[in-house]
Design an enzyme around this catalytic site. Structure first.
Site, PDB file in Angstrom:
ATOM      1  N   CYS A   2       4.856  -4.965   0.728  1.00 54.91           N
ATOM      2  CA  CYS A   2       4.824  -6.413   0.600  1.00 54.91           C
ATOM      3  C   CYS A   2       3.456  -6.876   1.062  1.00 54.91           C
ATOM      4  O   CYS A   2       2.687  -6.105   1.629  1.00 54.91           O
ATOM      5  CB  CYS A   2       5.879  -7.063   1.493  1.00 54.91           C
ATOM      6  SG  CYS A   2       7.569  -6.619   1.050  1.00 54.91           S
ATOM      7  N   GLY A  28       3.559  -6.816  -4.203  1.00 51.37           N
ATOM      8  CA  GLY A  28       4.971  -7.108  -4.432  1.00 51.37           C
ATOM      9  C   GLY A  28       5.115  -8.197  -5.464  1.00 51.37           C
ATOM     10  O   GLY A  28       4.495  -9.250  -5.341  1.00 51.37           O
ATOM     11  N   ASN A 101       5.925  -6.945   6.292  1.00 52.87           N
ATOM     12  CA  ASN A 101       5.596  -5.862   5.360  1.00 52.87           C
ATOM     13  C   ASN A 101       5.927  -4.556   6.066  1.00 52.87           C
ATOM     14  O   ASN A 101       5.412  -4.309   7.162  1.00 52.87           O
ATOM     15  CB  ASN A 101       4.103  -5.913   5.003  1.00 52.87           C
ATOM     16  CG  ASN A 101       3.626  -4.646   4.271  1.00 52.87           C
ATOM     17  OD1 ASN A 101       2.517  -4.191   4.464  1.00 52.87           O
ATOM     18  ND2 ASN A 101       4.461  -4.094   3.446  1.00 52.87           N
ATOM     19  N   GLY A 102       6.759  -3.738   5.447  1.00 53.16           N
ATOM     20  CA  GLY A 102       7.101  -2.463   6.063  1.00 53.16           C
ATOM     21  C   GLY A 102       8.573  -2.184   5.950  1.00 53.16           C
ATOM     22  O   GLY A 102       9.280  -2.812   5.156  1.00 53.16           O
ATOM     23  N   TYR A 257      -3.468   4.184  -3.599  1.00 50.12           N
ATOM     24  CA  TYR A 257      -2.996   3.346  -4.685  1.00 50.12           C
ATOM     25  C   TYR A 257      -2.732   1.888  -4.322  1.00 50.12           C
ATOM     26  O   TYR A 257      -3.136   0.976  -5.042  1.00 50.12           O
ATOM     27  CB  TYR A 257      -1.737   4.006  -5.289  1.00 50.12           C
ATOM     28  CG  TYR A 257      -0.873   3.110  -6.134  1.00 50.12           C
ATOM     29  CD1 TYR A 257      -1.425   2.300  -7.133  1.00 50.12           C
ATOM     30  CD2 TYR A 257       0.504   3.090  -5.962  1.00 50.12           C
ATOM     31  CE1 TYR A 257      -0.625   1.483  -7.916  1.00 50.12           C
ATOM     32  CE2 TYR A 257       1.307   2.284  -6.744  1.00 50.12           C
ATOM     33  CZ  TYR A 257       0.741   1.476  -7.721  1.00 50.12           C
ATOM     34  OH  TYR A 257       1.528   0.681  -8.479  1.00 50.12           O
TER      35      TYR A 257
END
Ligand code: PIN
Length: 491
Positions: A2, A28, A101-102, A257
């Site tokens: 995210c 995201g 995020n995570g 990436y």
């Protein structure tokens, strides 16, 4: 994975946060949200969809105030559910909104504790709502009349002891400020920047430095592993280490990436890391196959291009664009549901035959995950007339799931799981596959860094940087296989 952002400004922040979310969209594409607050009240707009679809001139008008946070979401835990878009809000204490995020890996235990001991109610399957409630509970326990940065740091110290996993978090407390913190291993990224406006600093916390660039903020530093930061309304920044563990292991997949290549993460240029990945991969090819006979190097757009250019140069071979990407179709890798993924490759990429006809080609991609798109792309190269098709991956074989916030499939869906490189090559239908070694990948990412020599490399090495509870990986297989995902998303 995210994207998160938080801003403390002297003027309205909604449009700044909106623009940041547009440059975090790659992290995201499932849902987006912004929460802001002025002196009186808080406003929240969130929904499923792309940033450009969630916000419009009408709902952005509601987002008043000089402080705010934003989120772009791709689901890792929980389902594709409107209720699970972020930021999440909890009324008590103070009214906190939080974006994460995570991925936490001990949510089952935490849910139990929250319900049975902390008397808190969780509405969704999201681990981020669990994290918010742990934070709220720990803050409530401080029991002082006036909220201070020290109370926030005490709460985050307790949270860091309770929560296990990867987390980069921004939170907002109305009338007080913005808070940011990062897990004790610093797995997920979070950076702080500032900008001098009318002799006062304005601050931004963001997943990637590209957000700071966009609005002319200078980098102060990354939030350190286990550190918490509070940006208060009086333009002050308060920082404190909130964990005894401080074992920095950033996720190496950010460099392979996920991150934009114009971002600097933990002082490492993503672009430079990808250039080096190309060079080390070229050396490996020259070593394994000195008489490779490759006539042209063709990147699979877009991420791999940065590695493919120095790779071709070092091989002494032409670099050519051989695939045209329809830029109006989203990333196939992050579309839930196998069927959708298979269908979309040809809709997304088309080959330029004359770059392939009669040639020995080397296709380059950033990674091979499921192998489904790679198989189809190799097939397309053959149909375009290639004599031989070699395939190079800038990352090593992805053999294990990622549990810290990247939606990496469970083992049995990974083409490299329990397979040798020759077996993978056969499944993909290539003449030969070249993989980066893990040590070359680590050195490509860490070469310029004084501090970071180790990363979370678990999806390549099966070595997880946190403790992983008994049975967690098995439960994950059940939870995260594509079938379960389809059921939860209705796809
Ligand atoms: C390329 C992203 N990259 C392409 C993601 C495909 C694995 N896939 C990981 C390769 S880009 S597969 O950012 O969209 O340009 O192995 O699962 O088939």
């Amino acid at each position: 994975m995210c994207g998160v952002v938080g801003v403390v400004s002297q003027t309205e922040v909604a449009s700044i946060i909106y623009e940041c979310l547009t440059v975090l969209q790659h992290r995201g594409q499932d849902a987006a949200g912004i929460a802001t607050c002025d002196k009186r009240s808080m406003a929240l707009v969130k929904d499923n969809g792309l940033v450009r679809d969630v916000f419009n001139s009408d709902n952005v008008k509601k987002l008043h105030g000089n402080i705010g946070i934003g989120h772009t979401r791709y689901p890792t835990a929980g389902g594709d559910n409107r209720l699970e878009s972020q930021p999440f809000y909890v009324n008590s204490p103070y009214g906190i909104v939080l974006a994460h995020n995570g991925n936490l890996i001990n949510t089952t235990q935490l849910r139990k504790e929250l319900f049975e001991e902390d008397r808190r109610h969780i509405n969704t399957g999201s681990d981020s709502e669990v994290l918010l409630n742990v934070f709220a509970h720990e803050l409530q326990k401080c029991n002082e009349p006036k909220l201070t940065p020290n109370m926030v740091f005490t709460a985050i110290t307790a949270l860091n002891k309770r929560c296990i996993g990867g987390y980069a978090v921004v939170a907002m407390i109305p009338g007080k400020g913005i808070i940011g913190f990062r897990d004790p291993n610093g797995i997920r990224p979070l950076i702080i920047g500032r900008k001098l406006v009318n002799q006062n600093y304005e601050y931004m916390l963001a997943s990637e430095s590209v957000c700071l660039d966009l609005h002319g903020y200078e980098i102060i530093s990354d939030v350190q592993p286990g550190e918490a930061v509070m940006l208060t309304l009086d333009s002050k920044i308060h920082r404190q280490q909130c964990s005894d563990v401080n074992n920095h292991r950033p996720c190496i997949f950010e460099f392979v990436y996920f991150s934009r290549e114009d971002s600097i993460i933990d002082n490492i240029s993503v672009h430079k890391a990808r250039l080096r990945m190309g060079e080390t991969l070229a050396d490996k090819i020259l070593n394994e196959m000195p008489d490779h006979g490759i006539e042209v190097v063709i990147p699979i757009p877009d991420t791999s291009r940065t590695s493919a250019i120095p790779l071709a140069y070092r091989l002494g071979v032409k670099f050519r664009e051989g695939f045209v990407k329809n830029r109006y179709i989203g990333r196939t890798f992050i579309m839930p549901g196998q069927e959708e993924r298979v269908k979309s490759v040809r809709r997304k990429l088309n080959a330029i035959d004359l770059e392939f006809r009669g040639k020995t080609v080397l296709l380059v991609d950033d990674s091979i995950v499921r192998g489904t798109t790679s198989t189809q792309i190799i097939q397309m190269a053959r149909e375009a007339g290639a004599k031989k098709v070699y395939f190079a991956s800038a990352a090593p074989p992805v053999r294990y799931p990622n549990i810290y916030g990247i939606d990496m499939p469970v083992s049995k869906e990974l083409v490299a799981f329990d397979r040798t490189e020759d077996e993978i090559c056969e499944i993909l239908g290539a003449d030969k596959v070249f993989y980066q070694t893990l040590s070359d990948l680590v050195s490509a990412c860490s070469k310029d860094s004084k501090y970071i020599k180790n990363f979370d490399t678990s999806c390549f090495s099966n070595e997880y940087v946190t403790e992983v509870g008994d049975g967690y990986l098995n439960d994950l297989e059940l939870l995260r296989n594509d079938k379960a995902k389809q059921e939860s998303t209705g796809l």
